[in-house]
Design a protein around this motif. Structure first.
Motif, PDB file in Angstrom:
ATOM      1  N   THR A   1       0.848  -1.233   0.085  1.00 57.68           N
ATOM      2  CA  THR A   1       0.021   0.111  -0.152  1.00 57.68           C
ATOM      3  C   THR A   1       0.899   1.280  -0.153  1.00 57.68           C
ATOM      4  O   THR A   1       0.655   2.079  -0.702  1.00 57.68           O
TER       5      THR A   1
ATOM      6  N   ARG B   1       3.893   1.326  -0.856  1.00 53.48           N
ATOM      7  CA  ARG B   1       4.605   1.544  -2.231  1.00 53.48           C
ATOM      8  C   ARG B   1       4.091   2.394  -3.169  1.00 53.48           C
ATOM      9  O   ARG B   1       4.520   3.071  -3.947  1.00 53.48           O
ATOM     10  N   GLU B   2       2.643   2.102  -3.340  1.00 51.70           N
ATOM     11  CA  GLU B   2       1.787   2.993  -4.397  1.00 51.70           C
ATOM     12  C   GLU B   2       1.872   4.248  -4.239  1.00 51.70           C
ATOM     13  O   GLU B   2       1.662   5.116  -5.068  1.00 51.70           O
TER      14      GLU B   2
END
Length: 499
Positions: free
Chosen positions: A346, A348-349
């Motif tokens: 999550t 990372r996005e």
């Protein structure tokens, strides 16, 4: 006191006592209706909070370990050496920096030169060899300013000359050539010299044979022809057939000799000899060139260490002067500190390379950093992502504190443009058309009890339990009270009491 009077006092006392007892009993007796009313829960009251004006910031928070980039163990191969690998000098200290072309260590009086490259030094490189490690060597030599000729996968004489220049620049004699190979080169060079002499002799012989008759010889031959013609003419005048035949034969011979002189000598034999001598010289030169390549400067595996990037920092030294090499001689890493952290899918996005971050040092100070790499986790079963952050400018004190430390990493993701109206997420409700709204408590001018109003809002950034709101239908201002829930009055009293 009169008896009648005492009796009256007793009656009055009893009556008063009975009255008091009756009144007390009346206060303790509850009717069924009153009991039922008292059993009902107390009326709930609304819980409100004021609308705030604040700057909202969304961020990813994790922890990371600080270390120097790309630690590499330097191991040396000493295959084929007759002497024990004794460290003779140039031992670095922890914290020293090394650059490409520098001498990392000295073993048996020979240097270990640092070279840029990803492939380790897994074999000694000799002239005539080929492979990706040869190409890597030539690329390194060219990067350092030593011309290896064509940069390809073949170790040539030009490669050897560049290697020799590398060692001379470092202050050492180039690596020695195998004595047998050197002897073959010397023999090949002697063969070339002999072949050159043979060609020179053949050329001299051809030149001598090609020189032809002198001018006097040509004049003499022409005189012989003229003399023979006169003798033939005289014999014809005399009519002596035998004399005529003899004079004709002498004339034919004189003319043939003159023609031979004018045509030039036959040098075919000398020309063949010269061609053969030149062929032998070409073959000797080819053998000499091949021997010269084989006798070019080699690169022993024990005298070079390839490292991916430079500069490098000496992290650990495992040898000392006078000791022998057994295992990795040292550990070196990148000269720059980085922080290695991890985030879930999550988070990372939300982040990207070049994003800025804040590192909280153990001392409580903050320094800025930049995300320089985002990669998959080393564990295939993990859904975490590796994040490499490179701190911005660091003082010596920061470096000392940060080295090997575990630090808090904050990566700002999004923020509002200055202060905005914000309410707790609990204040948001959804209307029949999926619109977001909040319930605002307004003072009622005609009634002591406050009135409530539903205000439709547009929701912006949400973070830390708050949401940015902008009124769409209705009015909303800072310090307006919005309802976030209900609280039981009795519980409120208990809370107040506890407080």
């Amino acid at each position: 006191m009169h008896a009648r009077t005492r009796t009256l006092l007793v009656v009055i006392t009893v009556a008063v006592g009975a009255l008091v007892a009756g009144v007390y009993a009346g206060t303790r007796i509850t009717s069924p209706a009153d009991a039922a009313a008292e059993a009902e829960p107390p009326q709930a009251s609304e819980v409100t909070v004021p609308v705030e004006s604040r700057t909202l910031e969304s961020e990813v928070v994790t922890r990371g370990d600080a270390s120097y980039t790309g630690a590499v163990d330097v191991e040396l191969e000493f295959t084929g050496t007759e002497s024990a690998p004794v460290v003779t000098g140039h031992v670095p200290e922890v914290g020293d920096e090394a650059d490409a072309g520098d001498v990392l260590l000295e073993v048996i009086g020979r240097p270990v030169i640092a070279l840029p490259g990803d492939l380790p030094m897994y074999r000694s490189l000799q002239p005539g060899m080929s492979g990706p490690d040869v190409e890597q060597l030539e690329e390194a030599l060219q990067e350092l300013g030593f011309d290896p000729g064509s940069v390809d996968e073949t170790y040539t004489a030009a490669t050897g000359r560049a290697v020799a220049a590398l060692f001379e620049d470092a202050g050492y004699e180039p690596p020695a050539v195998d004595p047998e190979v050197q002897a073959e080169l010397e023999s090949a060079e002697e063969a070339v010299r002999q072949a050159e002499d043979e060609v020179a002799n053949a050329e001299a012989a051809l030149a001598e044979a090609s020189s032809g008759p002198s001018k006097s010889e040509k004049i003499s031959a022409q005189n012989d022809v003229d003399k023979a013609e006169r003798a033939l003419e005289q014999a014809r005048e005399q009519g002596d057939d035998e004399a005529i035949a003899d004079a004709q034969a002498q004339l034919d011979l004189a003319q043939a000799r003159l023609e031979e002189l004018l045509e030039g000598p036959d040098t075919s034999a000398e020309e063949d000899a010269l061609e053969n001598a030149k062929q032998r010289l070409a073959e000797a030169r080819e053998e000499r060139d091949a021997a010269a390549v084989a006798a070019s400067t080699p690169l022993p595996s024990s005298e070079a260490a390839f490292v991916p990037t430079f500069p490098r920092r000496i992290d650990e030294v495992n040898v000392e002067r006078g000791g022998t090499v057994d295992g990795p001689v040292m550990s070196i890493s990148g000269a720059d500190l980085v922080v290695n952290a991890s985030v879930d899918a999550t988070a990372r996005e939300l982040i990207s390379k070049e994003d800025e971050a804040i590192l909280e040092l153990p001392t409580g100070e903050n320094v800025t950093a930049t995300i320089t790499k985002i990669g998959e986790s080393d564990d295939e079963e993990s859904d975490e992502f590796r994040v490499v952050l490179t701190p911005d400018e660091l003082t010596d004190e920061h470096v000392e504190v940060l080295r090997s430390a575990n630090v808090r990493v904050t990566i700002p993701v999004e923020s509002t443009d200055g202060e905005v109206l914000a309410v707790p997420l609990a204040a948001l409700t959804t209307g029949p058309d999926e619109e977001a709204r909040i319930e605002v408590q307004r003072p009622d001018a005609e009634d002591d009890e406050p009135a409530t109003e539903l205000v439709e809002v547009e929701v912006g950034l949400t973070t830390d339990g708050y949401a940015e709101v902008t009124p769409v239908d209705g009015e909303l201002a800072e310090n307006d009270l919005v309802i976030v829930g209900q609280e039981n009055d009795a519980e409120a009293d208990d809370t107040d009491d506890d407080g």
